[in-house]
Design a protein around this motif. Structure first.
Motif, PDB file in Angstrom:
ATOM      1  N   ALA A  41       0.981  -1.194   0.004  1.00 25.39           N
ATOM      2  CA  ALA A  41      -0.156   0.058   0.160  1.00 25.39           C
ATOM      3  C   ALA A  41       1.076   1.007  -0.081  1.00 25.39           C
ATOM      4  CB  ALA A  41      -0.903  -0.128   1.014  1.00 25.39           C
ATOM      5  N   SER A  45       0.596   3.981  -3.006  1.00 24.88           N
ATOM      6  CA  SER A  45       0.322   5.168  -2.847  1.00 24.88           C
ATOM      7  C   SER A  45       1.124   6.245  -3.450  1.00 24.88           C
ATOM      8  CB  SER A  45       0.105   5.720  -1.434  1.00 24.88           C
ATOM      9  OG  SER A  45      -1.139   4.951  -0.897  1.00 24.88           O
ATOM     10  N   THR A 183     -10.262   7.815  -1.209  1.00 24.10           N
ATOM     11  CA  THR A 183     -10.357   6.395  -1.378  1.00 24.10           C
ATOM     12  C   THR A 183     -11.546   6.323  -2.405  1.00 24.10           C
ATOM     13  OG1 THR A 183     -10.372   6.134   1.093  1.00 24.10           O
ATOM     14  CG2 THR A 183     -11.345   4.381  -0.274  1.00 24.10           C
ATOM     15  N   LEU A 187     -11.360   3.135  -5.786  1.00 22.35           N
ATOM     16  CA  LEU A 187     -12.292   1.935  -5.888  1.00 22.35           C
ATOM     17  C   LEU A 187     -12.756   1.687  -7.471  1.00 22.35           C
ATOM     18  CD1 LEU A 187     -14.740   2.505  -3.023  1.00 22.35           C
ATOM     19  CD2 LEU A 187     -12.902   1.093  -3.066  1.00 22.35           C
ATOM     20  N   GLY A 192      -6.884  -1.956  -6.181  1.00 22.90           N
ATOM     21  CA  GLY A 192      -6.276  -2.647  -4.821  1.00 22.90           C
ATOM     22  C   GLY A 192      -5.600  -3.905  -5.560  1.00 22.90           C
ATOM     23  N   ASN A 193      -4.719  -4.252  -4.910  1.00 26.34           N
ATOM     24  CA  ASN A 193      -3.638  -5.486  -4.956  1.00 26.34           C
ATOM     25  C   ASN A 193      -3.000  -6.033  -3.898  1.00 26.34           C
ATOM     26  OD1 ASN A 193      -2.057  -7.259  -6.229  1.00 26.34           O
ATOM     27  ND2 ASN A 193      -1.266  -5.967  -7.675  1.00 26.34           N
ATOM     28  N   PRO A 194      -3.442  -7.097  -3.456  1.00 28.62           N
ATOM     29  CA  PRO A 194      -2.717  -7.632  -2.232  1.00 28.62           C
ATOM     30  C   PRO A 194      -1.363  -8.039  -2.463  1.00 28.62           C
ATOM     31  CG  PRO A 194      -3.930  -9.582  -3.482  1.00 28.62           C
ATOM     32  CD  PRO A 194      -4.327  -8.284  -4.113  1.00 28.62           C
ATOM     33  N   GLU A 205      -2.503  -1.403  -4.846  1.00 30.33           N
ATOM     34  CA  GLU A 205      -2.917  -1.161  -3.768  1.00 30.33           C
ATOM     35  C   GLU A 205      -2.524   0.242  -3.086  1.00 30.33           C
ATOM     36  OE1 GLU A 205      -5.217  -1.295  -1.616  1.00 30.33           O
ATOM     37  OE2 GLU A 205      -4.937  -3.593  -1.115  1.00 30.33           O
ATOM     38  N   SER A 206      -3.364   0.934  -2.290  1.00 31.89           N
ATOM     39  CA  SER A 206      -3.045   2.259  -1.829  1.00 31.89           C
ATOM     40  C   SER A 206      -3.611   2.260  -0.378  1.00 31.89           C
ATOM     41  CB  SER A 206      -3.781   3.434  -2.517  1.00 31.89           C
ATOM     42  OG  SER A 206      -5.165   2.979  -2.401  1.00 31.89           O
ATOM     43  N   HIS A 209      -7.272   2.751   0.409  1.00 29.76           N
ATOM     44  CA  HIS A 209      -8.263   1.486  -0.146  1.00 29.76           C
ATOM     45  C   HIS A 209      -7.938   0.230   0.989  1.00 29.76           C
ATOM     46  CE1 HIS A 209      -8.730  -2.499  -2.405  1.00 29.76           C
ATOM     47  NE2 HIS A 209      -9.824  -1.535  -2.654  1.00 29.76           N
ATOM     48  N   LEU A 210      -6.644   0.181   1.314  1.00 35.32           N
ATOM     49  CA  LEU A 210      -6.297  -0.980   2.452  1.00 35.32           C
ATOM     50  C   LEU A 210      -6.978  -0.628   3.693  1.00 35.32           C
ATOM     51  CD1 LEU A 210      -2.971  -2.546   3.018  1.00 35.32           C
ATOM     52  CD2 LEU A 210      -4.124  -1.261   4.951  1.00 35.32           C
ATOM     53  N   TYR A 213     -10.573  -1.501   3.120  1.00 29.95           N
ATOM     54  CA  TYR A 213     -10.899  -2.947   2.895  1.00 29.95           C
ATOM     55  C   TYR A 213     -10.587  -3.685   4.246  1.00 29.95           C
ATOM     56  CZ  TYR A 213     -10.914  -7.602   0.832  1.00 29.95           C
ATOM     57  OH  TYR A 213     -11.057  -9.050   0.432  1.00 29.95           O
TER      58      TYR A 213
END
Length: 255
Positions: A41, A45, A183, A187, A192-194, A205-206, A209-210, A213
């Motif tokens: 994240a 970001s 945010t 979306l 997002g990306n894990p 990811e950011s 958003h993290l 979620y």
């Protein structure tokens, strides 16, 4: 000041306990495993803000210069009106528009789409800040340069812009601070990306958003990461605002 103190105190109590070296350097662990961090994240970001800065800063500065140098033209009046309207557009609407423009045609969420959405949110702040800053510069400076035979465009770039550099940088920092906490647009765009990713044409990811979620999940480990990420995000935004405040006071002291 009381709401700010209460928010910072609550985040310090809930989020500071999660801060350690692993928290900043590792991606989240799979569900059910303890540990992990928010490296994906943080990187996401920074990439999103970098893309937004590259897209918004040059255009915003050019528009601000045009508005400060053309105070009474009809095009300048319409441009100011457009900037004011754009500043009032809800961020989620900006996200939907960028989704239609950049996500649907390519059938892919991406860092570039997220950065474009944040750039649209930054643009009005940069334009207004640049215009107001350059308007405050004494006209005698430009008149002196013109009297020496310097062309107008060189007067702008060599005299006016350097004189107002601190104020312009302040506007850029305020724009970054505004975009850093958004945010809703992400979306629709970055998604997002894990995993840790540096690819500009893939989802990423950011921090906002993290937080969204993980804070709404039923897992304590994810909620812990969300509180830690919230603390990091608020401290970062606060740092940008304090730096902008310092530069503003320093610049105004020159005049």
């Amino acid at each position: 000041m009381l709401p700010l103190v209460l928010i910072l105190g609550y985040l310090l109590g809930r989020g500071a306990a999660s801060l350690n070296w692993q928290f900043f350097c590792r991606a989240p662990q799979p569900l059910g495993e303890a540990g992990g961090g928010i490296a994906n994240a943080l990187v996401g970001s920074l990439l999103l803000l970098g893309v937004a800065f590259v897209l918004a800063a040059p255009l915003g500065l050019l528009v601000g210069i045009y508005l400060s140098e053309n105070k009474t033209s009809r095009l300048a009046d319409w441009t100011r009106l457009a900037v004011e309207i754009l500043q009032g557009v809800p961020s989620i609407v900006v996200g939907m528009v960028i989704y239609i423009w950049l996500v649907l045609p390519f059938k892919n969420f991406s860092t570039l789409a997220g950065g474009a959405a944040l750039a649209l949110l930054m643009l009005p702040i940069i334009v207004r800040s640049a215009e107001e800053t350059l308007r405050l510069i004494p006209s005698e400076l430009s008149e002196a340069a013109l009297a020496l035979g310097v062309p107008h465009y060189r007067t702008v770039w060599r005299v006016i812009v350097p004189t107002g550099l601190s104020g312009i940088v302040t506007g850029l920092l305020l724009g970054l601070a505004r975009a850093a906490g958004e945010t809703a647009p992400l979306l629709f765009t970055a998604f997002g990306n894990p995993f840790l990713s540096f690819n500009l044409v893939k989802p990423i990811e950011s921090l906002p958003h993290l937080i969204f979620y993980y804070a709404t999940s039923p897992y304590e480990e994810w909620q812990r990461l969300a509180w830690g990420a919230s603390f990091v995000l608020v401290v970062g935004v606060l740092g940008l605002n304090l730096t902008a405040k310092f530069l503003t006071r320093r610049w105004r002291a020159q005049f």
